[in-house]
Enzyme design. Structure first.
Site, PDB file in Angstrom:
ATOM      1  CE  LYS A 273     -19.174  81.241  55.436  1.00  0.00           C
ATOM      2  NZ  LYS A 273     -19.806  80.119  54.712  1.00  0.00           N
TER       3      LYS A 273
ATOM      4  CG  ASP B 160     -21.603  85.567  54.749  1.00  0.00           C
ATOM      5  OD1 ASP B 160     -21.563  86.798  54.945  1.00  0.00           O
ATOM      6  OD2 ASP B 160     -22.649  84.909  54.877  1.00  0.00           O
TER       7      ASP B 160
END
Length: 216
Positions: A121, A139
DNA sequence: CTCCCGATAT
DNA sequence: ATATCAGGAG
């Protein structure tokens, strides 16, 4: 399960709700974005920006983070939470940047993923926002929105969500879409009190319809 | 799976 | 009091 046509409708509506969605982590170069994104784990971007306002005045280059004791860096980022791990990772990552990359952040997602404290991420956020490389960072907000809509099964990993969204979204719109979903998740499809009653996606939202039925 | 962790909203 | 926050590592 959500269809691709329904997904495209969702992107259209979300885009109309948040046309100016953008990266809210304040930064002025790739290195600052890398540090800010690492700090943002399990913490709001408002708190991160509050800390980096002073942090980026004091620490300009990787060398600066290595010039202080770990305890001093911990103190400088303490209000962020998870500060021991984050301080350790920032110093390790700074050393790696100096030793292997001439002090410059590489514009390579898979390479960044090998850095301490940098997962998929964080790496996606850095390459997309700092280098303009199309990427889809998943996320907590993106995962929640995608699963509420019914794009994936609840047990699916963030990587499964990432791949599904990329398959269903134009490559040149990945980064834009990423920011718009984050804004949508942060301000409308919130974790605690989602505004399902005034959501244009309600008719096709798996979780939204379930919630409205349960409420009244 | 657990741990890391302070600030804020509910 | 509890949940959540631009997660990652062991």
């Amino acid at each position: 399960m959500l269809t691709k046509k329904q997904w495209e409708f969702c992107l259209d509506e979300i885009g109309k709700m948040f046309p100016d969605a953008h990266c809210e982590l304040v930064h002025s170069n790739p290195f600052e974005l890398l540090v800010a994104t690492l700090l943002s784990a399990q913490c709001t971007d408002v708190l991160v920006n509050r800390v980096t306002a002073d942090l980026f005045q004091k620490y300009k280059k990787p060398e600066d983070y290595l010039a202080v004791d770990i305890e001093e860096l911990q103190t400088d980022i303490r209000s962020i939470g998870l500060y021991r791990n984050k301080a350790k990772n920032i110093q390790a990552l700074s050393a790696l940047l100096i030793e292997e990359f001439g002090g410059e952040v590489p514009a390579d997602r898979d390479l960044l993923t090998t850095f301490p404290g940098v997962g998929r991420k964080t790496a996606n956020v850095v390459v997309s926002n700092a280098f303009g490389i199309p990427a889809m960072a998943v996320d907590t907000h993106v995962e929640r929105v995608a699963k509420r809509l019914g794009m994936n099964r609840w047990k699916d990993s963030p990587l499964m969500v990432e791949e599904k969204i990329m398959r269903w979204t134009l490559r040149e719109r990945w980064t834009d879409t990423h920011h718009q979903i984050i804004f949508f998740g942060r301000y409308h499809c919130k974790a605690q009190n989602p505004a399902c009653g005034e959501c244009p996606l309600l008719p096709l939202c798996r979780e939204g319809k379930k919630r409205m039925k349960h409420v009244g």
